[in-house]
Write a protein that holds these residues in place. Sequence first.
Motif, mmCIF file in Angstrom:
data_model
loop_
_atom_site.group_PDB
_atom_site.id
_atom_site.type_symbol
_atom_site.label_atom_id
_atom_site.label_comp_id
_atom_site.label_asym_id
_atom_site.label_seq_id
_atom_site.Cartn_x
_atom_site.Cartn_y
_atom_site.Cartn_z
ATOM 1 N N GLY A 57 21.825 -34.884 -1.900
ATOM 2 C CA GLY A 57 21.354 -36.242 -2.170
ATOM 3 C C GLY A 57 19.875 -36.410 -1.907
ATOM 4 O O GLY A 57 19.149 -37.027 -2.692
ATOM 5 N N THR A 58 19.395 -35.837 -0.794
ATOM 6 C CA THR A 58 17.964 -35.906 -0.486
ATOM 7 C C THR A 58 17.153 -35.101 -1.488
ATOM 8 O O THR A 58 16.074 -35.529 -1.930
ATOM 9 N N ARG A 59 17.663 -33.942 -1.869
ATOM 10 C CA ARG A 59 16.950 -33.125 -2.861
ATOM 11 C C ARG A 59 16.818 -33.878 -4.183
ATOM 12 O O ARG A 59 15.739 -33.880 -4.803
ATOM 13 N N ILE A 60 17.894 -34.549 -4.618
ATOM 14 C CA ILE A 60 17.837 -35.299 -5.870
ATOM 15 C C ILE A 60 16.892 -36.490 -5.729
ATOM 16 O O ILE A 60 16.093 -36.786 -6.635
ATOM 17 N N ALA A 61 16.943 -37.191 -4.596
ATOM 18 C CA ALA A 61 16.046 -38.329 -4.388
ATOM 19 C C ALA A 61 14.593 -37.906 -4.500
ATOM 20 O O ALA A 61 13.770 -38.576 -5.144
#
Length: 365
Positions: free
Chosen positions: A250-254
Amino acid sequence: MSYCLPLAAIDTAVFPGSYAASRQRWLAQLNKLSCHTQCLPYACPGSGPESEELVTDTVWIGPEDASKVLVLLGGTHGIEGFAGSAIQTEQLGLIGVGLSVIPADTAVLMVHALTPWGYAWQRRCDADGVDLNRNAVDFSGPLPENKDYDLLKDALYLPDAAQREIALAEFEHRHGRVALEKAVSAGQYSDPSGPFYGGKAPAHGRLVCEDLIRKYALQRRDLAVIDLHTGLGSYGYGEVICDHQPDSAGTRIARSLYGESVALPLLGTSSSVPKTGLLDYAWHAIMNERSCYITLEFGTISTDRLKETLLRDQQLFPQTGNEHSRQEHRKDKRRHISPDDRGWREMVLFRARQVIAQALHGVAS
């Protein structure tokens, strides 16, 4: 990172004067769209100050089988719906005239006024005092504890603001600023009349989100969720707050969508501290590795002044026979949460356009 920011004049008149006015304008703008839409309204118990009905309105814009979805949530904290509604209403207008383009195989799901009672009555919480953004916990088991809140509770209810400030300053001196922020605002489940109360059961807005997830099978799609908030951070700036775990997909996509502006409470890089029961977590649970949830938080006043305003709200609202004080406080709180400042409103709308454009481009890619 390449994306197209809608180049249209910014009209701050989209900021509404009330919940009822915002809902009317949102629906009117929606009715102008010529593209495919599907509307699902969710009635909320109770009524507004003018006996108006309370509804969370939702619309799906785009192909029903889209594999990628931008979700715009507004009014998670009721009174913060003024900015959320303005942003959504402007986006509906931009979509209608082709200035905000929804890519192929992509849909937009807008959710207007997740806490309509709080929006109508200009409070963060619902009619039961529940903060929706502390409500996403497992109510079938033991509820989270916030022992520092229990230590500070008596101080929070002191009638004299100067005494409260002294008590809070003493706690901060002993335990540090982050501990103070968590004690007051991280969420508590023991005091229904207190601030940031998470409740004893799923609240209206959480049930709406869960139903939308089921009806649109959102767990099978790539999601970019943006939850619109005001009150925390630098004046007029929209901070992209990511409550995913730092090393998560999720952080990588954000970061792939929004770049280095992404701030993480768990790393101490955000104006927000880690919290319990965030609405984020209900969405995290159904997201695939190509999805993310961010809070777009627009700053207004200092954290200390905001805290004092919210504590004053908790003291005044239950009182009877003190309507004048409540009315004056409501005006003051409105100024703090949604300033009547053209410059602030322009910054909010421009930054929202930027982040929404990033999300649309990124999720489609």
